[in-house]
Write a protein that holds these residues in place. Structure first.
Motif, PDB file in Angstrom:
ATOM      1  N   ASP A 146      24.435  23.020  25.495  1.00  0.00           N
ATOM      2  CA  ASP A 146      24.571  24.437  25.815  1.00  0.00           C
ATOM      3  C   ASP A 146      25.947  24.697  26.391  1.00  0.00           C
ATOM      4  OD1 ASP A 146      23.804  25.321  29.058  1.00  0.00           O
ATOM      5  OD2 ASP A 146      23.673  23.227  28.441  1.00  0.00           O
ATOM      6  N   ALA A 147      26.366  25.943  26.311  1.00  0.00           N
ATOM      7  CA  ALA A 147      27.690  26.333  26.796  1.00  0.00           C
ATOM      8  C   ALA A 147      27.757  27.846  26.975  1.00  0.00           C
ATOM      9  CB  ALA A 147      28.767  25.900  25.794  1.00  0.00           C
ATOM     10  N   TRP A 148      28.622  28.266  27.888  1.00  0.00           N
ATOM     11  CA  TRP A 148      29.011  29.659  27.982  1.00  0.00           C
ATOM     12  C   TRP A 148      30.263  29.801  27.132  1.00  0.00           C
ATOM     13  CZ3 TRP A 148      26.609  33.784  29.912  1.00  0.00           C
ATOM     14  CH2 TRP A 148      25.555  33.587  30.805  1.00  0.00           C
ATOM     15  N   ILE A 149      30.250  30.732  26.189  1.00  0.00           N
ATOM     16  CA  ILE A 149      31.395  30.922  25.305  1.00  0.00           C
ATOM     17  C   ILE A 149      31.818  32.393  25.300  1.00  0.00           C
ATOM     18  CG2 ILE A 149      30.803  28.960  23.830  1.00  0.00           C
ATOM     19  CD1 ILE A 149      29.738  31.019  21.770  1.00  0.00           C
ATOM     20  N   LYS A 150      33.073  32.635  24.990  1.00  0.00           N
ATOM     21  CA  LYS A 150      33.604  33.993  24.809  1.00  0.00           C
ATOM     22  C   LYS A 150      34.663  33.910  23.719  1.00  0.00           C
ATOM     23  CE  LYS A 150      35.939  37.778  27.182  1.00  0.00           C
ATOM     24  NZ  LYS A 150      36.720  38.150  28.376  1.00  0.00           N
ATOM     25  N   PRO A 151      34.225  33.884  22.451  1.00  0.00           N
ATOM     26  CA  PRO A 151      35.205  33.795  21.367  1.00  0.00           C
ATOM     27  C   PRO A 151      36.043  35.067  21.272  1.00  0.00           C
ATOM     28  CG  PRO A 151      32.976  34.076  20.492  1.00  0.00           C
ATOM     29  CD  PRO A 151      32.845  33.947  21.970  1.00  0.00           C
ATOM     30  N   ASN A 152      37.349  34.889  21.042  1.00  0.00           N
ATOM     31  CA  ASN A 152      38.247  36.045  20.888  1.00  0.00           C
ATOM     32  C   ASN A 152      37.940  36.815  19.619  1.00  0.00           C
ATOM     33  OD1 ASN A 152      39.635  35.466  23.233  1.00  0.00           O
ATOM     34  ND2 ASN A 152      41.129  34.182  22.188  1.00  0.00           N
ATOM     35  N   ALA A 153      37.564  36.077  18.565  1.00  0.00           N
ATOM     36  CA  ALA A 153      37.271  36.694  17.269  1.00  0.00           C
ATOM     37  C   ALA A 153      36.240  35.830  16.558  1.00  0.00           C
ATOM     38  CB  ALA A 153      38.540  36.806  16.430  1.00  0.00           C
ATOM     39  N   ILE A 193      35.606  27.798  11.199  1.00  0.00           N
ATOM     40  CA  ILE A 193      34.560  27.217  12.035  1.00  0.00           C
ATOM     41  C   ILE A 193      35.151  26.995  13.428  1.00  0.00           C
ATOM     42  CG2 ILE A 193      33.112  25.188  12.416  1.00  0.00           C
ATOM     43  CD1 ILE A 193      33.050  24.851   9.346  1.00  0.00           C
ATOM     44  N   GLN A 194      34.425  27.422  14.456  1.00  0.00           N
ATOM     45  CA  GLN A 194      34.863  27.246  15.835  1.00  0.00           C
ATOM     46  C   GLN A 194      33.933  26.244  16.513  1.00  0.00           C
ATOM     47  OE1 GLN A 194      35.771  31.017  17.878  1.00  0.00           O
ATOM     48  NE2 GLN A 194      35.435  32.015  15.894  1.00  0.00           N
ATOM     49  N   SER A 195      34.443  25.065  16.818  1.00  0.00           N
ATOM     50  CA  SER A 195      33.631  24.019  17.440  1.00  0.00           C
ATOM     51  C   SER A 195      33.373  24.320  18.905  1.00  0.00           C
ATOM     52  CB  SER A 195      34.321  22.661  17.331  1.00  0.00           C
ATOM     53  OG  SER A 195      34.359  22.228  16.001  1.00  0.00           O
ATOM     54  N   GLY A 215      34.457  38.530  22.083  1.00  0.00           N
ATOM     55  CA  GLY A 215      34.920  39.164  23.305  1.00  0.00           C
ATOM     56  C   GLY A 215      33.881  39.338  24.387  1.00  0.00           C
ATOM     57  N   VAL A 216      32.724  38.688  24.260  1.00  0.00           N
ATOM     58  CA  VAL A 216      31.637  38.826  25.230  1.00  0.00           C
ATOM     59  C   VAL A 216      31.190  37.431  25.658  1.00  0.00           C
ATOM     60  CG1 VAL A 216      29.276  39.655  25.576  1.00  0.00           C
ATOM     61  CG2 VAL A 216      30.852  40.978  24.159  1.00  0.00           C
ATOM     62  N   PHE A 217      31.052  37.204  26.979  1.00  0.00           N
ATOM     63  CA  PHE A 217      30.498  35.934  27.428  1.00  0.00           C
ATOM     64  C   PHE A 217      29.053  35.835  26.964  1.00  0.00           C
ATOM     65  CE2 PHE A 217      33.988  35.672  30.532  1.00  0.00           C
ATOM     66  CZ  PHE A 217      34.332  34.343  30.341  1.00  0.00           C
ATOM     67  N   THR A 218      28.723  34.726  26.304  1.00  0.00           N
ATOM     68  CA  THR A 218      27.388  34.509  25.738  1.00  0.00           C
ATOM     69  C   THR A 218      26.965  33.078  26.042  1.00  0.00           C
ATOM     70  OG1 THR A 218      27.928  36.040  23.933  1.00  0.00           O
ATOM     71  CG2 THR A 218      26.014  34.617  23.623  1.00  0.00           C
ATOM     72  N   HIS A 219      25.733  32.915  26.529  1.00  0.00           N
ATOM     73  CA  HIS A 219      25.208  31.570  26.749  1.00  0.00           C
ATOM     74  C   HIS A 219      24.508  31.142  25.469  1.00  0.00           C
ATOM     75  CE1 HIS A 219      22.403  28.433  28.281  1.00  0.00           C
ATOM     76  NE2 HIS A 219      23.536  28.056  28.846  1.00  0.00           N
ATOM     77  N   VAL A 220      24.926  29.998  24.916  1.00  0.00           N
ATOM     78  CA  VAL A 220      24.356  29.500  23.666  1.00  0.00           C
ATOM     79  C   VAL A 220      23.817  28.092  23.882  1.00  0.00           C
ATOM     80  CG1 VAL A 220      25.853  30.926  22.226  1.00  0.00           C
ATOM     81  CG2 VAL A 220      26.585  28.616  22.849  1.00  0.00           C
ATOM     82  N   ALA A 221      22.749  27.754  23.155  1.00  0.00           N
ATOM     83  CA  ALA A 221      22.165  26.421  23.253  1.00  0.00           C
ATOM     84  C   ALA A 221      21.518  26.044  21.930  1.00  0.00           C
ATOM     85  CB  ALA A 221      21.123  26.373  24.367  1.00  0.00           C
ATOM     86  N   VAL A 222      21.492  24.741  21.676  1.00  0.00           N
ATOM     87  CA  VAL A 222      20.760  24.192  20.540  1.00  0.00           C
ATOM     88  C   VAL A 222      19.922  23.046  21.080  1.00  0.00           C
ATOM     89  CG1 VAL A 222      22.623  22.606  19.837  1.00  0.00           C
ATOM     90  CG2 VAL A 222      20.885  23.298  18.179  1.00  0.00           C
ATOM     91  N   VAL A 223      18.664  22.968  20.634  1.00  0.00           N
ATOM     92  CA  VAL A 223      17.739  21.900  21.023  1.00  0.00           C
ATOM     93  C   VAL A 223      17.243  21.245  19.748  1.00  0.00           C
ATOM     94  CG1 VAL A 223      15.576  21.326  22.188  1.00  0.00           C
ATOM     95  CG2 VAL A 223      17.028  23.178  23.084  1.00  0.00           C
ATOM     96  N   VAL A 224      17.449  19.937  19.642  1.00  0.00           N
ATOM     97  CA  VAL A 224      17.003  19.192  18.465  1.00  0.00           C
ATOM     98  C   VAL A 224      15.862  18.282  18.898  1.00  0.00           C
ATOM     99  CG1 VAL A 224      17.673  17.575  16.653  1.00  0.00           C
ATOM    100  CG2 VAL A 224      19.300  19.300  17.449  1.00  0.00           C
ATOM    101  N   ASP A 225      14.723  18.377  18.199  1.00  0.00           N
ATOM    102  CA  ASP A 225      13.533  17.582  18.498  1.00  0.00           C
ATOM    103  C   ASP A 225      13.228  16.692  17.306  1.00  0.00           C
ATOM    104  OD1 ASP A 225      10.912  16.582  18.828  1.00  0.00           O
ATOM    105  OD2 ASP A 225      10.319  18.334  20.001  1.00  0.00           O
TER     106      ASP A 225
END
Length: 132
Positions: free
Chosen positions: A35-42, A47-49, A94-104
């Motif tokens: 998980d991460a807090w991200i704020k992409p400019n565009a 692909i943005q890693s 342009g918006v702070f967004t909390h994103v997460a991925v869960v792999v089971d």
């Protein structure tokens, strides 16, 4: 400098990254989440890693979590970059967004969360950890 607990990093959106030396603890062989807090400019164009374990060739990299050119979150693992598992929603620029991925591994699922809300549950996913 070296990060410690309670620190954060700020990136300029151009060419910044953190590099961590390879270690056996980074070889994923069980359930996991990123998980991460991200704020992409565009969004779009490339692909943005967010988190990416590199082996050299993107198609053969062990795993990665990021934003595709279509603006959706993606999780890719060895050899499946062309058919990345994706979120349903597009990440806003342009918006702070909390994103997460869960792999089971046991349930063969990948779950994407955006701001703490389940966005997409992908079933039938098979993780290939052979190239960790």
């Amino acid at each position: 400098g070296v990060a410690a607990s309670g620190q954060a990093f700020q990136f300029d959106g151009v060419d910044d990254y953190i590099s961590v030396p390879d270690h056996p603890s980074l070889n994923i062989t069980n359930q996991f989440s990123f998980d991460a807090w991200i704020k992409p400019n565009a969004i779009g164009g490339t692909i943005q890693s967010i988190i990416h374990k590199r082996n050299g060739d993107y198609l053969d990299d062990p795993y990665g979590f990021g934003i595709l050119a279509n603006g959706r979150l993606a999780f890719v693992s060895s050899g499946d970059a062309a058919v990345a598992t994706q979120s349903s929603s597009v990440i806003p620029a342009g918006v702070f967004t909390h994103v997460a991925v869960v792999v089971d591994f046991n349930a063969n699922t990948v779950s994407f969360y955006i701001n703490g809300v389940l966005d997409n549950l992908v079933t039938g996913y098979t993780y290939n950890p052979t190239a960790n």
